[in-house]
Design a protein around this motif. Structure first.
Motif, mmCIF file in Angstrom:
data_model
loop_
_atom_site.group_PDB
_atom_site.id
_atom_site.type_symbol
_atom_site.label_atom_id
_atom_site.label_comp_id
_atom_site.label_asym_id
_atom_site.label_seq_id
_atom_site.Cartn_x
_atom_site.Cartn_y
_atom_site.Cartn_z
ATOM 1 N N ASP A 116 -34.604 8.954 -2.473
ATOM 2 C CA ASP A 116 -35.003 8.307 -3.720
ATOM 3 C C ASP A 116 -34.342 8.944 -4.941
ATOM 4 O O ASP A 116 -34.383 8.382 -6.038
ATOM 5 C CB ASP A 116 -36.531 8.377 -3.890
ATOM 6 N N GLY A 117 -33.744 10.102 -4.742
ATOM 7 C CA GLY A 117 -33.084 10.782 -5.857
ATOM 8 C C GLY A 117 -31.671 10.302 -6.103
ATOM 9 O O GLY A 117 -31.011 10.790 -7.034
ATOM 10 N N TRP A 118 -31.206 9.361 -5.268
ATOM 11 C CA TRP A 118 -29.845 8.851 -5.422
ATOM 12 C C TRP A 118 -29.873 7.356 -5.700
ATOM 13 O O TRP A 118 -30.666 6.624 -5.107
ATOM 14 C CB TRP A 118 -29.028 9.109 -4.159
ATOM 15 N N GLN A 119 -29.006 6.911 -6.591
ATOM 16 C CA GLN A 119 -28.873 5.481 -6.866
ATOM 17 C C GLN A 119 -27.448 5.175 -7.300
ATOM 18 O O GLN A 119 -26.689 6.073 -7.694
ATOM 19 C CB GLN A 119 -29.864 5.044 -7.952
ATOM 20 N N ALA A 120 -27.083 3.900 -7.180
ATOM 21 C CA ALA A 120 -25.740 3.478 -7.563
ATOM 22 C C ALA A 120 -25.470 3.852 -9.015
ATOM 23 O O ALA A 120 -26.332 3.691 -9.890
ATOM 24 C CB ALA A 120 -25.594 1.973 -7.371
ATOM 25 N N GLY A 121 -24.277 4.367 -9.265
ATOM 26 C CA GLY A 121 -23.900 4.780 -10.607
ATOM 27 C C GLY A 121 -24.131 6.239 -10.898
ATOM 28 O O GLY A 121 -23.657 6.747 -11.925
ATOM 29 N N ASP A 122 -24.835 6.953 -10.013
ATOM 30 C CA ASP A 122 -25.052 8.388 -10.227
ATOM 31 C C ASP A 122 -23.720 9.135 -10.203
ATOM 32 O O ASP A 122 -22.868 8.888 -9.347
ATOM 33 C CB ASP A 122 -25.952 8.965 -9.125
ATOM 34 N N ARG A 123 -23.563 10.051 -11.128
ATOM 35 C CA ARG A 123 -22.395 10.927 -11.117
ATOM 36 C C ARG A 123 -22.630 12.051 -10.109
ATOM 37 O O ARG A 123 -23.682 12.685 -10.095
ATOM 38 C CB ARG A 123 -22.155 11.511 -12.508
#
Length: 204
Positions: A116-123
């Motif tokens: 849940d700590g990752w999503q599209a667009g994360d650097r």
């Protein structure tokens, strides 16, 4: 002139986290004789202060790390090679993972502790959790989809010049005496090639 401007850009990249001030600029070429599918040769080696494990960056992001340093040249394992594993984190959430190369242009995030700590667009940046690379080196951006694939920054530009960060990784207390008695760990020699390296202390 264009190459000179790009070199100046390399030497003035903003430093964050525990990224060292010193950097070594070197010419990069293809590596057709490599045992790895995706690697580079750089015209800088132990004589220029380059040793195994050092991070290698382009003007836009992390390319990989040195896996074999000769006297005047070194081999770099790229992030997109199947053998590459790098500890990373989301710059937004701080979530951790391992960036795993797959011999294609889209490495994926593995061993994700907090999906849940990752999503599209994360650097995506280096976390430094493996003790081998400093924290904060730019890597890429998480792509949409369920694979948690990463669009690597360095693939957006030509890699003809790179800079190497002489970062000393963490050592365990048991290794301190050994480290103190040796100036540098033993290195694996590669065929020497004419050096066109430029060494820079900090930013001019």
């Amino acid at each position: 002139r264009a190459r000179l401007r790009r070199l100046e850009t390399l030497l003035s990249v903003e430093r964050t986290g525990d990224i060292p001030d010193r950097r070594i600029a070197a010419r990069a070429v293809s590596d057709p004789s490599s045992p790895f599918v995706r690697s580079l040769l750089i015209a800088s080696g132990r004589d220029n202060g380059v040793f195994d494990g050092y991070a290698v960056l382009s003007d836009v992001g992390l390319v990989g790390h040195v896996v074999s340093a000769g006297r005047r040249s070194a081999r770099v394992l790229r992030l997109d090679d199947l053998n590459s594993r790098v500890a990373v984190m989301s710059q937004r959430s701080g979530a951790r993972a391992i960036l795993a190369g797959a011999n294609d242009d889209r490495p994926t995030l593995a061993f994700v502790a907090d999906p849940d700590g990752w999503q599209a667009g994360d650097r995506v940046i280096t976390s430094g959790d493996d003790g081998r690379l400093p924290q904060g080196l730019p890597i890429g951006t998480v792509l949409p989809g369920d694979r948690l694939a990463v669009d690597l920054d360095f693939l957006a530009s030509t890699i003809d010049w790179v800079f190497i960060l002489p970062y000393e990784g963490l050592v365990t207390p048991d290794d301190v005496d050994v480290e103190d008695s040796e100036t540098q760990p033993s290195q694996v020699d590669t065929p020497d090639s004419p050096s066109s390296a430029v060494t820079a202390e900090g930013t001019e």
